[in-house]
Design a protein around this motif. Sequence first.
Motif, PDB file in Angstrom:
ATOM      1  N   GLN A  65       0.822  -1.209   0.000  1.00 14.72           N
ATOM      2  CA  GLN A  65       0.000   0.000   0.000  1.00 14.72           C
ATOM      3  C   GLN A  65       0.849   1.249   0.000  1.00 14.72           C
ATOM      4  O   GLN A  65       0.483   2.260  -0.602  1.00 14.72           O
ATOM      5  N   SER A  66       1.999   1.195   0.675  1.00 13.06           N
ATOM      6  CA  SER A  66       2.810   2.411   0.637  1.00 13.06           C
ATOM      7  C   SER A  66       3.472   2.575  -0.714  1.00 13.06           C
ATOM      8  O   SER A  66       3.696   3.689  -1.163  1.00 13.06           O
ATOM      9  N   ILE A  67       3.755   1.471  -1.403  1.00  8.72           N
ATOM     10  CA  ILE A  67       4.357   1.601  -2.733  1.00  8.72           C
ATOM     11  C   ILE A  67       3.358   2.189  -3.721  1.00  8.72           C
ATOM     12  O   ILE A  67       3.663   3.128  -4.449  1.00  8.72           O
ATOM     13  N   VAL A  68       2.146   1.633  -3.747  1.00 10.77           N
ATOM     14  CA  VAL A  68       1.184   2.137  -4.728  1.00 10.77           C
ATOM     15  C   VAL A  68       0.468   3.370  -4.222  1.00 10.77           C
ATOM     16  O   VAL A  68      -0.340   3.952  -4.942  1.00 10.77           O
ATOM     17  N   ASN A  69       0.773   3.751  -2.974  1.00 10.06           N
ATOM     18  CA  ASN A  69       0.203   4.978  -2.449  1.00 10.06           C
ATOM     19  C   ASN A  69      -1.312   4.941  -2.420  1.00 10.06           C
ATOM     20  O   ASN A  69      -1.984   5.890  -2.809  1.00 10.06           O
ATOM     21  N   ASN A  70      -1.848   3.831  -2.025  1.00  5.24           N
ATOM     22  CA  ASN A  70      -3.301   3.676  -2.064  1.00  5.24           C
ATOM     23  C   ASN A  70      -3.721   2.715  -0.965  1.00  5.24           C
ATOM     24  O   ASN A  70      -3.100   1.666  -0.781  1.00  5.24           O
ATOM     25  N   ARG A  71      -4.785   3.080  -0.270  1.00  9.73           N
ATOM     26  CA  ARG A  71      -5.134   2.298   0.913  1.00  9.73           C
ATOM     27  C   ARG A  71      -5.990   1.072   0.623  1.00  9.73           C
ATOM     28  O   ARG A  71      -6.209   0.259   1.486  1.00  9.73           O
ATOM     29  N   ILE A  72      -6.534   0.983  -0.580  1.00  8.85           N
ATOM     30  CA  ILE A  72      -7.477  -0.112  -0.781  1.00  8.85           C
ATOM     31  C   ILE A  72      -6.932  -1.235  -1.650  1.00  8.85           C
ATOM     32  O   ILE A  72      -7.663  -2.107  -2.067  1.00  8.85           O
ATOM     33  N   LEU A  73      -5.650  -1.209  -1.928  1.00  6.38           N
ATOM     34  CA  LEU A  73      -5.113  -2.283  -2.763  1.00  6.38           C
ATOM     35  C   LEU A  73      -4.342  -3.278  -1.904  1.00  6.38           C
ATOM     36  O   LEU A  73      -3.798  -2.914  -0.871  1.00  6.38           O
ATOM     37  N   THR A  74      -4.358  -4.522  -2.338  1.00  3.45           N
ATOM     38  CA  THR A  74      -3.548  -5.511  -1.628  1.00  3.45           C
ATOM     39  C   THR A  74      -2.727  -6.281  -2.647  1.00  3.45           C
ATOM     40  O   THR A  74      -3.102  -6.382  -3.805  1.00  3.45           O
ATOM     41  N   PRO A  75      -1.600  -6.845  -2.183  1.00  2.00           N
ATOM     42  CA  PRO A  75      -0.753  -7.567  -3.136  1.00  2.00           C
ATOM     43  C   PRO A  75      -1.445  -8.763  -3.763  1.00  2.00           C
ATOM     44  O   PRO A  75      -1.012  -9.226  -4.807  1.00  2.00           O
ATOM     45  N   SER A  76      -2.520  -9.260  -3.135  1.00  2.00           N
ATOM     46  CA  SER A  76      -3.148 -10.428  -3.745  1.00  2.00           C
ATOM     47  C   SER A  76      -3.732 -10.067  -5.103  1.00  2.00           C
ATOM     48  O   SER A  76      -4.022 -10.939  -5.909  1.00  2.00           O
ATOM     49  N   ASN A 133       5.822   1.350 -13.750  1.00  2.00           N
ATOM     50  CA  ASN A 133       4.491   1.801 -13.376  1.00  2.00           C
ATOM     51  C   ASN A 133       3.766   0.653 -12.677  1.00  2.00           C
ATOM     52  O   ASN A 133       3.386  -0.324 -13.298  1.00  2.00           O
ATOM     53  N   VAL A 134       3.605   0.801 -11.348  1.00  3.51           N
ATOM     54  CA  VAL A 134       3.061  -0.323 -10.595  1.00  3.51           C
ATOM     55  C   VAL A 134       1.587  -0.547 -10.915  1.00  3.51           C
ATOM     56  O   VAL A 134       1.084  -1.672 -10.840  1.00  3.51           O
ATOM     57  N   VAL A 135       0.889   0.521 -11.316  1.00  4.28           N
ATOM     58  CA  VAL A 135      -0.533   0.371 -11.614  1.00  4.28           C
ATOM     59  C   VAL A 135      -0.739  -0.579 -12.793  1.00  4.28           C
ATOM     60  O   VAL A 135      -1.653  -1.398 -12.799  1.00  4.28           O
ATOM     61  N   ILE A 136       0.163  -0.489 -13.773  1.00  2.00           N
ATOM     62  CA  ILE A 136       0.087  -1.422 -14.899  1.00  2.00           C
ATOM     63  C   ILE A 136       0.294  -2.844 -14.397  1.00  2.00           C
ATOM     64  O   ILE A 136      -0.396  -3.782 -14.806  1.00  2.00           O
ATOM     65  N   LEU A 137       1.226  -2.977 -13.472  1.00  2.39           N
ATOM     66  CA  LEU A 137       1.477  -4.296 -12.891  1.00  2.39           C
ATOM     67  C   LEU A 137       0.195  -4.858 -12.298  1.00  2.39           C
ATOM     68  O   LEU A 137      -0.121  -6.040 -12.455  1.00  2.39           O
ATOM     69  N   LEU A 138      -0.560  -3.982 -11.626  1.00  2.00           N
ATOM     70  CA  LEU A 138      -1.826  -4.410 -11.029  1.00  2.00           C
ATOM     71  C   LEU A 138      -2.786  -4.919 -12.090  1.00  2.00           C
ATOM     72  O   LEU A 138      -3.419  -5.967 -11.934  1.00  2.00           O
ATOM     73  N   LEU A 139      -2.895  -4.166 -13.165  1.00  2.00           N
ATOM     74  CA  LEU A 139      -3.846  -4.549 -14.201  1.00  2.00           C
ATOM     75  C   LEU A 139      -3.426  -5.868 -14.840  1.00  2.00           C
ATOM     76  O   LEU A 139      -4.261  -6.744 -15.097  1.00  2.00           O
ATOM     77  N   SER A 208       6.141   5.981   1.066  1.00  2.00           N
ATOM     78  CA  SER A 208       4.701   6.265   1.104  1.00  2.00           C
ATOM     79  C   SER A 208       4.390   7.721   0.816  1.00  2.00           C
ATOM     80  O   SER A 208       3.239   8.097   0.640  1.00  2.00           O
ATOM     81  N   LEU A 209       5.424   8.585   0.771  1.00  2.00           N
ATOM     82  CA  LEU A 209       5.167   9.990   0.432  1.00  2.00           C
ATOM     83  C   LEU A 209       4.988  10.182  -1.070  1.00  2.00           C
ATOM     84  O   LEU A 209       4.699  11.279  -1.529  1.00  2.00           O
ATOM     85  N   GLY A 210       5.261   9.137  -1.840  1.00  2.00           N
ATOM     86  CA  GLY A 210       5.112   9.259  -3.289  1.00  2.00           C
ATOM     87  C   GLY A 210       6.467   9.368  -3.956  1.00  2.00           C
ATOM     88  O   GLY A 210       7.482   9.700  -3.315  1.00  2.00           O
ATOM     89  N   GLU A 211       6.460   9.104  -5.264  1.00  2.00           N
ATOM     90  CA  GLU A 211       7.728   9.011  -5.978  1.00  2.00           C
ATOM     91  C   GLU A 211       8.532  10.312  -5.927  1.00  2.00           C
ATOM     92  O   GLU A 211       9.707  10.322  -5.578  1.00  2.00           O
ATOM     93  N   TYR A 221      14.479   5.631  -5.575  1.00  2.00           N
ATOM     94  CA  TYR A 221      13.100   5.136  -5.472  1.00  2.00           C
ATOM     95  C   TYR A 221      12.897   3.804  -6.169  1.00  2.00           C
ATOM     96  O   TYR A 221      12.416   2.842  -5.591  1.00  2.00           O
ATOM     97  N   ASN A 222      13.284   3.743  -7.464  1.00  2.00           N
ATOM     98  CA  ASN A 222      12.997   2.533  -8.231  1.00  2.00           C
ATOM     99  C   ASN A 222      13.632   1.304  -7.614  1.00  2.00           C
ATOM    100  O   ASN A 222      13.007   0.241  -7.542  1.00  2.00           O
TER     101      ASN A 222
END
Lengths: 319, 324
Positions: A65-76, A133-139, A208-211, A221-222
């Motif tokens: 959650q600190s990497i993607v900067n979002n509270r509702i995502l989980t690694p699963s 881009n971690v969001v792409i990883l999520l998708l 968690s402060l963002g990139e 960061y990377n």
Amino acid sequence: MAQNKKLQTGIISLAIIVIICYMLIKLIGVRSLFALKMIVKVRFPKLLALTVSGVLVTSASLVFQSIVNNRILTPSMLGFDAIYIAIQTIIIFLLGSVNFLLNPIYNFILSTGLMIIVTLIMYRLVLQKSKNNVVILLLIGLILTTFLNNMVTFLQSIMSPDEYLNLSAGISISLTNMNLDLVLIALPIMITCIVLFYCDAKRLEIISLGEDNAINLGLSYNKEVIKHLIYIAISMAIATALVGPLSFLGLIVVNLTREIFKTNNYKILIIFSGLLAIIFLLLGITILEIVGHITTLPVIINLIGGIYLFYIVIKENKI
Amino acid sequence: MIKRNIFRRTILISLFIILFSASTFIGILDIKLIDLLKLDREAWHNFLYFRIPRSVSIVLASAGLAVAGIIMQAISQNKFISPTTSGTISATQLGMLVALLLFPMGSSFVKFGFAFISALIFSIFLMVILNKIKIKNIIYLPLIGMMYGSIISSITSVLAGMFGKLQTVQSWNVGSFTLLVKGRYELLYIIFIPVLLAYIYATKFSIVGMGEDFSKNLGINYKSVILLGLVLVSIISSLTYIIVGPLPFLGLIIPNIITLIYGDNLKKSMIDIIFLSAIYILICDILARTIRYPYEIPISFVAGVFGSLIFIIILFGRVKYGSK
């Protein structure tokens, strides 16, 4: 601060109470020798297994959650559950159920290893292609999940009902045939992971402060993100292989901890989300023990976690 | 420009006709064109009883799902939403399970009714939630939708587990055209109605896709158009799910490919979407039938493999274009 101390002792004592309850439930009044045997041989390994996997899942979720900067995502969401279930299905499908049941340790090592390898390959491919881009990883994880689920349903529908029963025992939280040896293998890994996370707490706060902020503060960061993603892969793989998929647990517990302590101090977050995870899992399993096993623990966690998630989303008005 | 479009469309349609006829002549039973021309009774019987229903239902189901996908994408203003990524399919499953538990002997029409109502209720609820929240990154929307779907699925699996129906529910998840012989697929013809309605209202859906304020300025009743869209999507996805099963990614990739070429004017692109999706599923189905000839691989598996590959390509394409 004083209030925080109170909360901390409160949670610790709650954890102890829940553990004692779980150890003693349905055993009060039973002959003491039998009860003792039951506690040592059955309950204690389960407690250890739940502790190991609960703590691993929550710390992995916290980091994620600190990497993607979002509270509702989980690694699963990266597809760990699906990969795990697919591996189990393929093992049973190819080798038949007998081999699988005979060697839980081999199975554990095999599936953990495979999961780590698959996820690392995925990270490498996707993060390179999409410039970290971690969001792409999520998708991609979601697509992978759909794809693997399709394959699994296909295989499950052509396997014999016997094999299917074995499989569903293997992929739903497998506490009934818990093996103490497995826990003993996983325990040191868990401790290492937690120590690593704990030592990295300061860096996690910065991540968690963002990139942009992290780079401004002089963090590479990377590199840090990839390092932590590897930790996440390892701990998720072990936790899932130990007790089965626990998708929403990390989400509930981490958010609850943040809500209770209202802090960004990762040392506190790591420790107390772990404790809350243990409380949650034990409460769940105690309830199941009382009402009879109508369903499995992951399903209940999914249900509660999902509803809680939507509560957060609606309350905060954004994702 | 117009000439080019007509050219493209002719290619699409002729490809479709070729594949459709190919699809009617592939199978274990050997049906030869000569026999048909000779008016051989058995050949015609097999042809009408097995082959035509299968090919027709492929066309109907794929067209319906693609249209459902594009409606969903218009009304949620997000390119990554489809019945699979918004929980509609999971809701359909829940409805079917309820129907199975209440009326074990119920016909597929009963199942359809329950599935439709459940799909509609859950998708309205999702839209209400999505309307309330701000979304930072468009990719989060399908994530939320999929999590929504997994909540519904866990309700389904609790229910199924209580009544010992887990493997039954599992088996619904395998999409297949194998069992669609005469007498079992006719319900699919209902899909004509929502597809036709979608075509008539296509312009309104495109306008709604530009946002609430914009569509109100143009004098369109935003809420009722969205409701209409959801009703159509629910009808289509519950029907195809009951009769065929899931066809993963179809509603996602075909509309995305077509809108990349033609833009967001639905009235213009809808016919192409229908034909392209029919072609796509026909190819998948022919592959499913020929790869392990005489056996058959479920089409949902083939479509899943191809679909995920194509979707990943589209995804990286869209990422390159800008929206991070």
